[in-house]
Design an enzyme around this catalytic site. Structure first.
Site, mmCIF file in Angstrom:
data_model
loop_
_atom_site.group_PDB
_atom_site.id
_atom_site.type_symbol
_atom_site.label_atom_id
_atom_site.label_comp_id
_atom_site.label_asym_id
_atom_site.label_seq_id
_atom_site.Cartn_x
_atom_site.Cartn_y
_atom_site.Cartn_z
ATOM 1 N N ARG A 237 2.303 -32.933 26.984
ATOM 2 C CA ARG A 237 3.482 -33.697 27.375
ATOM 3 C C ARG A 237 4.702 -32.965 26.861
ATOM 4 N NH1 ARG A 237 0.900 -35.795 30.663
ATOM 5 N NH2 ARG A 237 0.314 -38.005 30.902
ATOM 6 N N GLU A 266 11.378 -34.883 32.525
ATOM 7 C CA GLU A 266 11.021 -34.470 33.896
ATOM 8 C C GLU A 266 11.735 -35.336 34.927
ATOM 9 O OE1 GLU A 266 6.763 -34.540 34.248
ATOM 10 O OE2 GLU A 266 6.528 -33.186 32.552
ATOM 11 N N HIS A 284 4.402 -29.792 36.574
ATOM 12 C CA HIS A 284 3.427 -30.819 36.139
ATOM 13 C C HIS A 284 2.266 -30.937 37.132
ATOM 14 C CE1 HIS A 284 3.003 -34.658 33.505
ATOM 15 N NE2 HIS A 284 1.821 -34.140 33.811
HETATM 16 P P1 NAP Z 1 -8.144 -36.255 24.132
HETATM 17 O O1 NAP Z 1 -9.554 -35.952 24.507
HETATM 18 O O2 NAP Z 1 -7.814 -37.589 23.574
HETATM 19 O O3 NAP Z 1 -7.663 -35.097 23.132
HETATM 20 C C1 NAP Z 1 -6.488 -35.156 22.403
HETATM 21 C C2 NAP Z 1 -6.768 -34.560 21.048
HETATM 22 O O4 NAP Z 1 -5.531 -34.486 20.326
HETATM 23 C C3 NAP Z 1 -7.733 -35.369 20.200
HETATM 24 O O5 NAP Z 1 -8.857 -34.602 19.920
HETATM 25 C C4 NAP Z 1 -6.949 -35.716 18.942
HETATM 26 O O6 NAP Z 1 -7.797 -35.522 17.815
HETATM 27 C C5 NAP Z 1 -5.833 -34.689 18.953
HETATM 28 N N1 NAP Z 1 -4.630 -35.159 18.255
HETATM 29 C C6 NAP Z 1 -4.097 -36.401 18.227
HETATM 30 N N2 NAP Z 1 -3.001 -36.419 17.453
HETATM 31 C C7 NAP Z 1 -2.855 -35.145 16.967
HETATM 32 C C8 NAP Z 1 -1.924 -34.536 16.118
HETATM 33 N N3 NAP Z 1 -0.932 -35.229 15.547
HETATM 34 N N4 NAP Z 1 -2.074 -33.204 15.848
HETATM 35 C C9 NAP Z 1 -3.082 -32.507 16.394
HETATM 36 N N5 NAP Z 1 -4.009 -33.047 17.196
HETATM 37 C C10 NAP Z 1 -3.886 -34.364 17.491
HETATM 38 O O7 NAP Z 1 -7.177 -36.080 25.405
HETATM 39 P P2 NAP Z 1 -7.347 -35.064 26.624
HETATM 40 O O8 NAP Z 1 -8.094 -35.711 27.729
HETATM 41 O O9 NAP Z 1 -7.810 -33.755 26.107
HETATM 42 O O10 NAP Z 1 -5.810 -34.965 27.087
HETATM 43 C C11 NAP Z 1 -4.838 -34.449 26.196
HETATM 44 C C12 NAP Z 1 -3.441 -34.672 26.746
HETATM 45 O O11 NAP Z 1 -3.202 -33.796 27.823
HETATM 46 C C13 NAP Z 1 -3.197 -36.068 27.347
HETATM 47 O O12 NAP Z 1 -2.803 -36.988 26.344
HETATM 48 C C14 NAP Z 1 -2.106 -35.835 28.352
HETATM 49 O O13 NAP Z 1 -0.852 -36.140 27.797
HETATM 50 C C15 NAP Z 1 -2.191 -34.346 28.651
HETATM 51 N N6 NAP Z 1 -2.556 -34.059 30.054
HETATM 52 C C16 NAP Z 1 -1.673 -33.393 30.845
HETATM 53 C C17 NAP Z 1 -2.019 -33.079 32.141
HETATM 54 C C18 NAP Z 1 -1.082 -32.325 33.034
HETATM 55 O O14 NAP Z 1 -1.036 -32.601 34.228
HETATM 56 N N7 NAP Z 1 -0.356 -31.356 32.519
HETATM 57 C C19 NAP Z 1 -3.266 -33.449 32.660
HETATM 58 C C20 NAP Z 1 -4.140 -34.130 31.823
HETATM 59 C C21 NAP Z 1 -3.772 -34.421 30.517
HETATM 60 P P3 NAP Z 1 -7.580 -36.357 16.452
HETATM 61 O O15 NAP Z 1 -7.535 -37.802 16.861
HETATM 62 O O16 NAP Z 1 -8.736 -35.966 15.626
HETATM 63 O O17 NAP Z 1 -6.274 -35.867 15.887
#
Ligand code: NAP
Length: 323
Positions: A237, A266, A284
């Protein structure tokens, strides 16, 4: 008959599954977001809301929608939804994890390679007719093979990005709020602090959700601690990065390059960002493959059908997951 408001035109397969399940669908025919007034009027008597990351769904929306029982967000990130407030009112919130993981990891790699190897600059050089032919000094970039990749957030997408790094013989480290042993074992990623990750990585790729603890995680000081040859990739994000500080860092050579799919405000960009040669900009499109978007549609519809039938959703967002 229960009713759902779909705030934006959906890609195939569309809302047929909802209609087949006996749900009345009010679907915006437009590919533009509803304005705030249209959203507040549109939710008035609906039981379900299928919304986009461009819709802010908060107490004001819930106040306007007394019959609402589910918010199905067409995204895995849910920073646009007040999940705690929804929970207080007994409204289920769902997202679309897993089905977009590989598509988004692919896009992170597209930006990583393009930024490190200056593909955008090269494209513009050729396209504008300014290219005078091969040169031993032209557009020298950063090596990706064998470099150190630092992943911020080794969740679903971060792990998929780390998996791809093995094909490039990269040394992978990661940071998060807790260790992820299974992902470490699968990818060989080493757990480090954020400070060490920033100091030692050649490429830093962001995959943490946006929440209060991650807003401007990459600020001026963080950028200043990175290598001058480093590449920053953000497909998470926009607000994870202080975009004004990033513009300064890219302009002053604090870091070498960036690849961005997401932006703080955005579709607006921070002043000066679009003028920088050393940043690759994508609109995006992390999950924008035909297959991923179709799977996201199906998952949203399935969650709505289940909740309206009194069954648990497949992919609920837990209120405590908000960062
Ligand atoms: P996820 O499986 O929940 O992974 C997010 C990871 O971030 C978790 O493992 C969490 O681990 C870690 N995290 C949380 N807070 C943190 C912090 N302060 N410092 C470091 N790590 C931290 O989510 P995902 O499915 O991989 O998606 C991740 C993000 O990608 C989404 O939230 C979304 O905003 C973004 N996204 C963007 C697009 C796009 O179109 N560009 C598409 C899909 C997703 P811990 O809880 O152990 O910290």
């Amino acid at each position: 008959m229960p009713t759902v408001l779909v705030t934006r035109r959906l890609p195939p397969p569309g809302t047929a599954a909802l209609r087949d399940a006996g749900v009345e669908v009010r679907e915006s025919p437009s590919d533009a977001p509803l304005d705030r007034g249209e959203l507040l009027v549109g939710v008035r008597d609906v039981d379900a809301l299928l919304c986009m990351l461009t819709d802010r769904v908060d107490a004001e929306v819930f106040d306007a929608a007394p019959s609402l029982s589910i918010v199905a967000n067409f995204a895995v990130g849910f920073d646009n939804v007040d999940v705690a407030e929804a929970a207080r009112r007994g409204i289920v919130v769902t997202n679309t994890p897993d089905v977009l993981t590989e598509a988004t990891a692919d896009l992170a790699w597209a930006l990583l390679l393009a930024a490190a190897r200056r593909v955008g600059e090269g494209d513009r050089l050729v396209r504008t007719g300014s290219w005078t032919g091969w040169s031993p000094t032209q557009l020298l970039g950063a090596p990706v093979h064998g470099a150190t990749l630092g992943i911020v957030g080794l969740g679903r997408i971060g792990t998929a990005v780390a998996r791809r790094a093995r094909g490039f013989d990269m040394d992978v480290c990661y940071t998060s709020r807790r260790r992820h042993e299974a992902a470490e074992a699968e990818t060989g990623a080493r757990y480090v602090t954020l400070g060490e990750l920033l100091r030692t990585s050649d490429v830093v790729s962001l995959h943490a959700p946006l929440g209060e603890t991650t807003r401007h995680l990459i600020d001026e000081a963080a950028l200043g601690s990175m290598k001058p040859t480093a590449v920053l990739v953000n497909t998470a994000r926009g607000a994870l990065v202080d975009e004004d500080a990033l513009v300064r860092a890219l302009r002053d050579g604090t870091i070498a390059a960036a690849g961005l799919d997401v932006f703080e405000h955005e579709p607006a960009l921070a002043a000066g960002l679009r003028d920088l040669p050393n940043v690759v900009l994508a609109p995006h499109i992390g999950s924008a493959t035909t297959q991923a978007r179709a799977a996201m549609v199906k998952l949203c519809c399935e969650n709505i059908v289940r909740v309206l039938a009194g069954r648990p959703p497949l992919t609920p967002v837990r209120p405590e997951a908000t960062g």
